[in-house]
Design a protein around this motif. Sequence first.
Motif, PDB file in Angstrom:
ATOM      1  N   VAL A   1      19.730  74.978  34.442  1.00  0.00           N
ATOM      2  CA  VAL A   1      20.622  75.405  35.528  1.00  0.00           C
ATOM      3  C   VAL A   1      21.713  74.350  35.722  1.00  0.00           C
ATOM      4  CG1 VAL A   1      20.750  75.785  38.010  1.00  0.00           C
ATOM      5  CG2 VAL A   1      18.932  76.869  36.682  1.00  0.00           C
TER       6      VAL A   1
ATOM      7  N   LEU B   1      31.965  79.267  39.345  1.00  0.00           N
ATOM      8  CA  LEU B   1      30.794  80.031  38.918  1.00  0.00           C
ATOM      9  C   LEU B   1      31.198  81.244  38.078  1.00  0.00           C
ATOM     10  CD1 LEU B   1      27.685  80.429  39.229  1.00  0.00           C
ATOM     11  CD2 LEU B   1      28.201  81.807  41.253  1.00  0.00           C
TER      12      LEU B   1
ATOM     13  N   SER C   1      25.768  81.594  33.871  1.00  0.00           N
ATOM     14  CA  SER C   1      24.488  81.947  34.485  1.00  0.00           C
ATOM     15  C   SER C   1      23.560  82.549  33.430  1.00  0.00           C
ATOM     16  CB  SER C   1      24.696  82.939  35.632  1.00  0.00           C
ATOM     17  OG  SER C   1      25.496  82.364  36.644  1.00  0.00           O
TER      18      SER C   1
ATOM     19  N   GLY D   1      18.741  82.642  39.028  1.00  0.00           N
ATOM     20  CA  GLY D   1      19.549  81.907  38.069  1.00  0.00           C
ATOM     21  C   GLY D   1      20.994  81.772  38.512  1.00  0.00           C
ATOM     22  N   TYR D   2      21.562  82.863  39.000  1.00  0.00           N
ATOM     23  CA  TYR D   2      22.958  82.877  39.437  1.00  0.00           C
ATOM     24  C   TYR D   2      23.158  81.933  40.622  1.00  0.00           C
ATOM     25  CZ  TYR D   2      27.515  84.926  40.651  1.00  0.00           C
ATOM     26  OH  TYR D   2      28.846  85.121  40.920  1.00  0.00           O
TER      27      TYR D   2
ATOM     28  N   VAL E   1      22.790  78.159  39.567  1.00  0.00           N
ATOM     29  CA  VAL E   1      23.990  77.553  38.989  1.00  0.00           C
ATOM     30  C   VAL E   1      25.028  77.294  40.071  1.00  0.00           C
ATOM     31  CG1 VAL E   1      25.889  77.865  37.354  1.00  0.00           C
ATOM     32  CG2 VAL E   1      23.583  78.600  36.730  1.00  0.00           C
ATOM     33  N   CYS E   2      25.164  78.223  41.010  1.00  0.00           N
ATOM     34  CA  CYS E   2      26.112  78.050  42.120  1.00  0.00           C
ATOM     35  C   CYS E   2      25.756  76.815  42.943  1.00  0.00           C
ATOM     36  CB  CYS E   2      26.099  79.301  42.998  1.00  0.00           C
ATOM     37  SG  CYS E   2      27.272  79.255  44.379  1.00  0.00           S
TER      38      CYS E   2
END
Length: 287
Positions: free
Chosen positions: A86, A43, A48, A23-24, A27-28
Amino acid sequence: MFGYITVDRRQLSPKERECYQAGYCGVCHALQQRYGARARLLLSFDMSFVALLLSALYEESAGSREEQRCPLHPLKTRPRQRNAFVDYGADMSLLLRYYSFLDQWRDEGKQGARRMAAGLSRQLPRLETLYPRQFRAAADYVQQLSALEASGRSELEEAANLTGQMMAEILCFREDIWAPLLRRLGFFLGKFIYIMDAYEDLERDRKKASYNPLLLLSEQVDFEDRCQEILGDMLAEASRAFEQLPIVDQPEQPLASLLRKVLYSGVWMRYGQIHRLRCRKKQRQQA
């Protein structure tokens, strides 16, 4: 006002760690794809979490996952989630960062923040078209908070409610059966974020004579206990709303347990760090 909704990675199982990383990193990557490489700097753990929560709720957590290297971590592939939520987390990251930079420029005169806000402003028309409700909530929030700060009223509940109302609209992705619970969860998370931010900035704001609704409360002998109690109440209400959402663990996607570890323990990490530093400083001053 970012980075409070995080997780203690040491508490995660391998599968939970993989879900969080996906997930992190998702998003990045979405920030880079939608706004360019420098947008990765926008970010945050908070957005996230929003992306992971919505993916789990609407059962798109397994939508499209890939293993890829990135410029920041070129030696090893990392899981990366791809779905509409996302992308939404990336868009909300930019929207909230814009208003954060704008607030820093107006309140503190930071020229770097002014330049960053000017650069991000080119994306605002697109975000307003895509998310008119969320866009309006963020814009209204900054205006109302600025007015409250200018008034000098040290009303903690009033100030925290403004952040809560804004986060309620951010967490509510669409108007459906889950909207009331998502708004309630977002409202109390938003209040927690605001109070944590005020708690962290307390000494700096005291020195600069800046607005901080915790200044009066900090004069009381039981200040630390009261802060912990208030923060705990916010998280308890947020957790009650979360537990009413139909999010369950899957064999390869233990998102329910991951999200619980964020809400029940991870969000306390920053508080613990700040509290320990403050206690040590006080002990040194008394020695």
